[in-house]
Design a protein around this motif. Sequence first.
Motif, short mmCIF file in Angstrom:
data_model
loop_
_atom_site.label_atom_id
_atom_site.label_comp_id
_atom_site.label_asym_id
_atom_site.label_seq_id
_atom_site.Cartn_x
_atom_site.Cartn_y
_atom_site.Cartn_z
N LYS A 7 10.26 16.30 49.71
CA LYS A 7 9.40 17.29 49.96
C LYS A 7 9.93 18.50 49.53
CE LYS A 7 6.58 16.97 53.67
NZ LYS A 7 6.34 16.97 54.93
N ILE A 8 8.92 19.01 48.65
CA ILE A 8 9.45 20.36 47.86
C ILE A 8 8.36 21.51 48.20
CG2 ILE A 8 9.78 21.56 45.70
CD1 ILE A 8 10.43 18.90 44.67
N GLY A 9 8.83 22.50 48.96
CA GLY A 9 8.14 23.78 49.10
C GLY A 9 8.62 24.88 48.19
N ILE A 10 7.88 25.88 48.13
CA ILE A 10 8.25 27.07 47.13
C ILE A 10 7.69 28.29 48.19
CG2 ILE A 10 7.73 28.11 45.30
CD1 ILE A 10 7.10 25.69 43.86
N ALA A 11 8.66 29.10 48.18
CA ALA A 11 8.61 30.27 48.98
C ALA A 11 8.37 31.32 48.18
CB ALA A 11 9.57 30.63 50.08
N LEU B 56 5.92 21.64 38.81
CA LEU B 56 6.44 20.32 39.55
C LEU B 56 5.12 19.47 39.87
CD1 LEU B 56 8.92 22.33 41.73
CD2 LEU B 56 9.47 20.41 39.89
N ALA B 57 3.97 19.89 39.81
CA ALA B 57 2.76 19.11 40.34
C ALA B 57 2.36 18.39 39.26
CB ALA B 57 1.77 20.09 41.02
N LEU B 58 2.84 18.68 38.02
CA LEU B 58 1.94 18.06 36.94
C LEU B 58 2.38 16.56 36.95
CD1 LEU B 58 2.39 20.46 34.05
CD2 LEU B 58 0.44 19.65 34.98
N ASP B 59 3.59 16.18 37.38
CA ASP B 59 3.98 14.76 37.55
C ASP B 59 3.74 13.96 38.98
OD1 ASP B 59 5.30 15.27 35.16
OD2 ASP B 59 7.31 15.22 35.82
N GLY B 60 2.55 14.54 39.39
CA GLY B 60 2.11 13.83 40.61
C GLY B 60 2.68 14.24 41.91
N ASN B 61 3.83 15.16 41.85
CA ASN B 61 4.39 15.72 43.01
C ASN B 61 3.54 16.38 43.89
OD1 ASN B 61 7.26 14.55 42.50
ND2 ASN B 61 7.12 16.13 40.92
N GLN B 62 3.53 16.22 45.21
CA GLN B 62 2.68 17.11 46.36
C GLN B 62 3.48 18.34 46.33
OE1 GLN B 62 -0.26 16.91 47.55
NE2 GLN B 62 -0.49 14.82 46.43
N ILE B 63 3.03 19.54 46.19
CA ILE B 63 4.06 20.77 46.43
C ILE B 63 3.32 21.92 47.34
CG2 ILE B 63 5.10 22.83 45.17
CD1 ILE B 63 6.22 20.29 44.32
N GLN B 64 4.11 22.33 48.29
CA GLN B 64 3.65 23.23 49.17
C GLN B 64 3.95 24.88 48.73
OE1 GLN B 64 2.11 22.72 52.18
NE2 GLN B 64 1.97 25.13 52.11
N LEU B 65 3.18 25.50 48.59
CA LEU B 65 3.28 26.83 48.09
C LEU B 65 3.04 27.64 49.22
CD1 LEU B 65 4.16 28.88 45.66
CD2 LEU B 65 1.43 28.68 45.00
N TRP B 66 3.98 28.63 49.56
CA TRP B 66 3.73 29.53 50.61
C TRP B 66 3.84 31.04 50.08
CZ3 TRP B 66 7.17 33.72 51.85
CH2 TRP B 66 6.56 34.44 53.07
N ALA B 67 2.65 31.68 50.36
CA ALA B 67 2.47 33.12 50.12
C ALA B 67 2.41 34.01 51.19
CB ALA B 67 1.46 33.45 48.99
N ARG B 68 2.89 35.21 51.19
CA ARG B 68 2.90 36.23 52.28
C ARG B 68 1.62 36.64 52.74
NH1 ARG B 68 6.67 41.18 51.77
NH2 ARG B 68 5.20 41.40 50.01
N SER B 69 0.76 36.96 51.56
CA SER B 69 -0.66 37.39 51.81
C SER B 69 -1.70 36.40 52.05
CB SER B 69 -0.84 38.30 50.56
OG SER B 69 -2.34 38.90 50.63
N ALA B 70 -2.28 36.64 53.28
CA ALA B 70 -3.23 35.68 53.70
C ALA B 70 -4.54 35.99 52.52
CB ALA B 70 -3.71 35.85 55.13
N SER B 71 -4.80 37.18 52.35
CA SER B 71 -5.87 37.29 51.60
C SER B 71 -5.56 36.91 50.14
CB SER B 71 -6.26 38.77 51.41
OG SER B 71 -5.19 39.75 50.87
#
Length: 320
Positions: free
Chosen positions: A2-6, A19-34
């Motif tokens: 499981k790959i996450g990106i901060a 990384l998502a192009l090959d069908g991987n599920q990627i978790q992307l985190w960003a600090r700004s909620a807006s």
Amino acid sequence: MKIGIAGGGAFGTALAVALALDGNQIQLWARSASAVAEMQRTRSNPKLPGVDLSQNINISAALDPLFACDTVLLAIPAQTLPAFLTTHMDRLDGKNLVACCKGIDLKRMTGPASTIRDLVPGAVPAMLTGPSFAADIARGLPTALTLACADDEMGAILQTALSTTSLRIYRTTDTVGAELGGALKNVMAIASGIAIGARLGESARAALITRGFPEMQRLALALGAQTDTLSGLSGFGDLVLTCTSEGSRNYRYGLALGTGAEFDQNTTVEGAATARAVRQLADELDIDMPICTVVADLTDNKTDVTTALNTLLSRPLKEE
């Protein structure tokens, strides 16, 4: 895996897209909620115009989904990396932490992989670096990168997990060489931008790149790097790209210095902080680093462009 990106900036988002192009599920985190809400609504990032974010990318401002991943790519600035690691060290313990930033921490005097090793000793530290622009990665253009991990077995696992049809990953165990190559080339990119901005010409830029490379090697080798690493993608390859393209923020910053133009203060320029760190390291280790020193003095407003260039041009003649 499981790959996450901060980091929801251009580079972190570009890695998520690739990384998502090959069908991987990627978790992307960003600090700004807006910013996250806008990215969720439009399935795009304004820093990467024209690039769609697939449904395989889960975007969140919450940290729980990120920490549920066993591998986390840290696409946050080198100067803010220590604070992130320190704040979340317990939840990052035991994970594969791959630094995707380039620079030397001004307080610790360490590169990103070394900073991970020191602050989260239970994690597996690694470094993803090389000649790459976020826009190219996001558009699926062929890009070759270096994955540096002292644990070669885990490095091979990460190499496979992070390689895609457009991202070709090469592996090394030399984390010091990889992190220093990526950091030092930013300083040379600023110097190259100054040369072009000051209208010194392409020949002067070529000379700066040529003389800057052994300068990079001198410091890196003194700190334990391997020669071959600096000659590879994470050193020479990245040096060529960032010293010759306005796609480089550090090069654009140098252009602004050379022309006397204003530069967007909200743009992260890792090379400026790195130059100051290098000046200190060079002094402590008694290593001749004239280009890095001049760039550091310029970014600290200790000199002006004309004086800085005269300083370099008046150095004693010697054998190559």
